[in-house]
Design a protein around this motif. Sequence first.
Motif, PDB file in Angstrom:
ATOM      1  N   LEU A  48       1.675  14.193  -9.344  1.00 44.47           N
ATOM      2  CA  LEU A  48       2.493  15.173  -9.248  1.00 44.47           C
ATOM      3  C   LEU A  48       3.256  15.618 -10.750  1.00 44.47           C
ATOM      4  O   LEU A  48       3.379  16.481 -11.178  1.00 44.47           O
ATOM      5  N   LEU A  49       3.752  14.391 -10.990  1.00 44.45           N
ATOM      6  CA  LEU A  49       4.458  14.361 -12.162  1.00 44.45           C
ATOM      7  C   LEU A  49       3.838  14.158 -13.661  1.00 44.45           C
ATOM      8  O   LEU A  49       4.338  14.470 -14.869  1.00 44.45           O
ATOM      9  N   TRP A  50       2.545  13.726 -13.653  1.00 48.13           N
ATOM     10  CA  TRP A  50       1.769  13.458 -14.759  1.00 48.13           C
ATOM     11  C   TRP A  50       0.575  14.196 -14.859  1.00 48.13           C
ATOM     12  O   TRP A  50       0.370  15.085 -16.041  1.00 48.13           O
ATOM     13  N   ALA A  51      -0.199  14.253 -13.725  1.00 46.58           N
ATOM     14  CA  ALA A  51      -1.452  14.796 -13.893  1.00 46.58           C
ATOM     15  C   ALA A  51      -1.388  16.497 -14.045  1.00 46.58           C
ATOM     16  O   ALA A  51      -2.097  17.094 -14.728  1.00 46.58           O
ATOM     17  N   VAL A  52      -0.556  17.020 -13.143  1.00 49.41           N
ATOM     18  CA  VAL A  52      -0.480  18.338 -13.319  1.00 49.41           C
ATOM     19  C   VAL A  52      -0.122  18.993 -14.419  1.00 49.41           C
ATOM     20  O   VAL A  52      -0.655  19.989 -15.091  1.00 49.41           O
ATOM     21  N   GLY A  65       0.861   9.220  -5.881  1.00 47.00           N
ATOM     22  CA  GLY A  65       1.519  10.754  -5.433  1.00 47.00           C
ATOM     23  C   GLY A  65       2.223  11.092  -6.515  1.00 47.00           C
ATOM     24  O   GLY A  65       2.150  12.336  -7.190  1.00 47.00           O
ATOM     25  N   PHE A  66       3.433  10.376  -7.145  1.00 44.36           N
ATOM     26  CA  PHE A  66       4.036  10.800  -8.218  1.00 44.36           C
ATOM     27  C   PHE A  66       3.499  11.069  -9.575  1.00 44.36           C
ATOM     28  O   PHE A  66       3.616  11.642 -10.392  1.00 44.36           O
ATOM     29  N   PHE A  72       0.747  -1.350  -0.050  1.00 44.35           N
ATOM     30  CA  PHE A  72       0.096   0.092   0.046  1.00 44.35           C
ATOM     31  C   PHE A  72       0.815   1.407   0.105  1.00 44.35           C
ATOM     32  O   PHE A  72       0.498   2.208  -0.642  1.00 44.35           O
ATOM     33  N   ALA A  73       2.065   1.221   0.810  1.00 40.42           N
ATOM     34  CA  ALA A  73       2.848   2.376   0.637  1.00 40.42           C
ATOM     35  C   ALA A  73       3.509   2.673  -0.761  1.00 40.42           C
ATOM     36  O   ALA A  73       3.508   3.781  -1.112  1.00 40.42           O
ATOM     37  N   VAL A  74       3.769   1.623  -1.197  1.00 38.92           N
ATOM     38  CA  VAL A  74       4.327   1.607  -2.741  1.00 38.92           C
ATOM     39  C   VAL A  74       3.446   2.061  -3.714  1.00 38.92           C
ATOM     40  O   VAL A  74       3.681   3.090  -4.511  1.00 38.92           O
ATOM     41  N   LEU A  75       2.092   1.817  -3.493  1.00 39.87           N
ATOM     42  CA  LEU A  75       1.016   2.159  -4.344  1.00 39.87           C
ATOM     43  C   LEU A  75       0.677   3.643  -4.276  1.00 39.87           C
ATOM     44  O   LEU A  75       0.519   4.485  -4.839  1.00 39.87           O
TER      45      LEU A  75
END
Length: 183
Positions: free
Chosen positions: A67-71, A63-64, A55-58
Motif C-alpha cells: 500500500l505505502l511503497w509499491a503503489v 500489506g503496508f 505470520f500476522a506481523v509479516l
Amino acid sequence: MTGPVDTGATRAPEQVIVRLRPHARRVLVPNMLLIVIAGTASWAAFTVEELWQVFAVLAAAVGFVLLLWAVPMVRWLNTRYTLTTRRLIIQRGLLARHRHEMLHSRGYDVAVRQAGLQLLFGSGDVLVNTGLDRPVMLRDVPRARLVQQALSDLMETSTSSVAAQRRREAAEPPTGSLRRDRE
C-alpha cells in the motif's frame, strides 16, 4: 497497390528531445517508509512469542509495503512525458493506460506553477492549455522552466500547412464580403 502519397514537401523525421517522469522526490517518502516498515516488522517478528503472531506481523508488513511503497512506485514509474520535435506525449496508468498527444503545430499556451518544495528543487507543474479542453498538467516535472521554454520554442518552429493557413487568415484584414451580401 499504391505507393506513399507525395505531398511535395519533405519533413524531417520526428526526434525525441527528452523523456521525463515526475521528480524523483515524489518517491522519497515511500522509500523511507519501506525502511521503517522493514525495521518495525523485523523487530516485531522477533519480539512476539507465538508463530501465528509472527505470520500476522509479516502479513501486516507485506500489506503496508504494497500500500505505502509499491503503489506509489508503480504509479511514478508508469507516468511518462515525452517531448519530440512534433508533439508532446503524456502516458499514465498501469491497468488502464492513458495516452494523450498534442501536436506543436496546433499551438497552445504553456505556464509553470511552482509551490513549496518545487521552488527549492526547481521542479514544477507545467500547464499546457490547448484552448479546447481543460489544461493538461505535467505534474512535478524536473526543471520545469526549461521544459516550458522548450515547449514554447518547439511550438514556434513547428509549422503545418493547416496551421500556416490559419495564421495567414488571421493576419489578413477582413474583406468587404459583408457589404456585397447586403447589396
